[in-house]
Scaffold this active site. Structure first.
Site, mmCIF file in Angstrom:
data_model
loop_
_atom_site.group_PDB
_atom_site.id
_atom_site.type_symbol
_atom_site.label_atom_id
_atom_site.label_comp_id
_atom_site.label_asym_id
_atom_site.label_seq_id
_atom_site.Cartn_x
_atom_site.Cartn_y
_atom_site.Cartn_z
ATOM 1 N N TYR A 1 0.862 -1.184 0.000
ATOM 2 C CA TYR A 1 0.000 0.000 0.000
ATOM 3 C C TYR A 1 0.899 1.235 0.000
ATOM 4 O O TYR A 1 1.944 1.244 -0.640
ATOM 5 C CB TYR A 1 -0.968 -0.057 1.185
ATOM 6 C CG TYR A 1 -2.169 0.835 1.006
ATOM 7 C CD1 TYR A 1 -2.943 0.780 -0.152
ATOM 8 C CD2 TYR A 1 -2.533 1.738 1.991
ATOM 9 C CE1 TYR A 1 -4.034 1.606 -0.335
ATOM 10 C CE2 TYR A 1 -3.635 2.570 1.829
ATOM 11 C CZ TYR A 1 -4.375 2.500 0.665
ATOM 12 O OH TYR A 1 -5.458 3.320 0.490
ATOM 13 N N LYS B 1 -20.492 -19.747 -11.003
ATOM 14 C CA LYS B 1 -19.771 -19.529 -12.259
ATOM 15 C C LYS B 1 -18.347 -19.058 -11.977
ATOM 16 O O LYS B 1 -17.385 -19.504 -12.621
ATOM 17 C CB LYS B 1 -20.509 -18.471 -13.081
ATOM 18 C CG LYS B 1 -20.091 -18.415 -14.528
ATOM 19 C CD LYS B 1 -20.773 -19.510 -15.308
ATOM 20 C CE LYS B 1 -20.528 -19.380 -16.789
ATOM 21 N NZ LYS B 1 -21.381 -20.277 -17.566
ATOM 22 N N ASP C 1 -26.936 -15.316 -18.177
ATOM 23 C CA ASP C 1 -28.348 -15.373 -17.780
ATOM 24 C C ASP C 1 -29.082 -14.058 -18.005
ATOM 25 O O ASP C 1 -29.830 -13.575 -17.141
ATOM 26 C CB ASP C 1 -28.460 -15.808 -16.309
ATOM 27 C CG ASP C 1 -28.006 -17.250 -16.101
ATOM 28 O OD1 ASP C 1 -27.829 -17.960 -17.108
ATOM 29 O OD2 ASP C 1 -27.814 -17.654 -14.951
#
Length: 413
Positions: free
Chosen positions: A62, A117, A160
């Protein structure tokens, strides 16, 4: 910070361990149905791929170290692929309007499928994926949302989204983005279907050009399968919707179906699906309807029946086997499962590997050929398509897609 999407639980983890680390106890749904127990808490988590053990690690991962990387990318934008996860992560995007066999169940209800998925991307292709369920269904709103999110991703997997909107969403996104956009319900299904059909034809000693196919269903999958079969050189293919065969003489066709009618159905068939099946060599079902035994019996000798609706195939395998030389379904409990997981992980892995700007027809055809080749000399009536757990599948598809991307000039490395 680099990160990877992982399944947060190993196979050995149990509900009792979850309770020990402070999670809520199992609900009554969990105790009666293992699907609820598995999904509790979600199927994914974020895991860092670099250590943050002390202040030195923190200063590199960071601030202030990260500022050097940001500045370099600002000066040379292409460096984002080397110094972030962009080149290995895909967004799985849905609006929840056509989820599995459940239909329009909404964005939040679609999340378990999108998580699934994403872990399939990781498990079978080594590709990180992030599920994004959108609370909008307007085509332009979906497109604008994804375009604004796209800088974080190396590819977009549409999932979908109901037809015919899915065609327009994909087209508009690919026009505006320089990363692969792939609607798996269309193209993943088409790739695996073509691979299985290539091997079925090889088993019977016939070429694709000798076959006449009939597709039940003129939605996303049916249209994509028809296009891919024509690209691959099928002798003839006709689609049928609820009103019968899609033909040029019908006055009720949508623009998509009218386009399909322009390059399919050379035989000029009209009327019902069952009438079209008489003498046909191939039946491909992606509709969820039912086809009579008499219609299957009327097909050509040595026919192929790919009845892919889930959970109920258009033709039950027991019936299909009476008349067909090769039978395939979409189910895992019968041989020859036409499963999209055989295609999309490797297709995206190959596209990302070469930083492709799009996924072309040539890349999809290469994926189908590579998938078919995995079967090799083990080809048999009950083995025209490999298992998703065959470890040769993803590497073969990945390599073929990457090579095709280079050959077609869409690879950037």
């Amino acid at each position: 910070m680099a990160a990877e999407i992982v399944n947060p639980r190993s196979d050995s983890e149990t509900g009792s361990e979850s309770e020990q680390d402070g999670a809520e106890p199992l609900t009554s749904l969990d105790s009666f149905d293992p699907a609820f127990a598995l999904h509790r808490g979600g199927k994914m988590a974020v895991k860092a791929t670099v250590p943050v053990r002390d202040k030195d690690d923190l200063s590199l991962a960071y601030t202030p170290g990260v500022a050097k990387v940001c500045s370099a990318i600002a000066e040379q934008p292409e460096l984002v692929h080397d110094y972030t996860w962009k080149s290995s992560v895909v967004a799985v995007v849905t609006d929840g309007t056509a989820v599995l066999g459940l239909g329009d169940i909404g964005a939040e209800a679609s999340l378990p499928v999108m998580e699934g998925k994403a872990i399939l991307f990781k498990q079978f292709g080594g590709v990180d994926a992030v599920p994004l369920a959108l609370s909008c269904t307007d085509v332009d709103e979906i497109v604008e949302t994804v375009v604004r999110l796209a800088p974080s991703f190396g590819g977009i997997n549409l999932e979908d989204i109901s037809a015919p909107r899915c065609f327009e969403v994909e087209r508009k996104l690919q026009e505006r983005l320089d990363i692969p956009v792939f609607h798996d319900d269309q193209h993943g299904t088409a790739v695996v279907t073509l691979a299985a059909l290539r091997n079925a034809a090889r088993l019977s000693g016939r070429a694709l050009s000798e076959l006449r196919a009939v597709i039940s269903g003129a939605g996303a999958a049916g249209v994509a399968i028809a296009k891919m079969l024509v690209e691959a050189g099928i002798g003839d293919v006709a689609l049928a919707d609820r009103k019968g065969v899609v033909s040029r003489d019908r006055g009720d066709l949508t623009p998509i179906k009218a386009e399909v009618a322009s390059f399919t159905n050379k035989a000029g068939l009209s009327g019902s699906l069952e009438a079209a099946l008489e003498g046909a060599d191939v039946f491909i079902g992606v509709s969820g309807g039912t086809v009579s035994e008499a219609a299957v019996a009327s097909m050509a000798e040595g026919a192929f029946v790919f009845a892919m609706a889930n959970p109920n195939p258009e033709v039950h395998p027991e019936v299909a086997h009476k008349y067909a030389a090769v039978v395939a379904t979409g189910r895992s409990d019968f041989p020859n499962q036409i499963n999209n997981v055989l295609a999309f992980p490797g297709i995206f892995a190959g596209a990302l590997q070469v930083r492709a700007s799009r996924i072309t027809e040539g890349m999809k055809l290469a994926a189908a050929e590579a998938l078919a080749s995995v079967v090799g000399d083990d080809l048999a009536a009950d083995y025209v398509i490999p298992s998703p757990f065959d470890e040769r599948v993803a590497p073969a598809v990945t390599a073929a897609v990457a090579a095709a991307a280079r050959a077609e000039g869409v690879a950037r490395r």
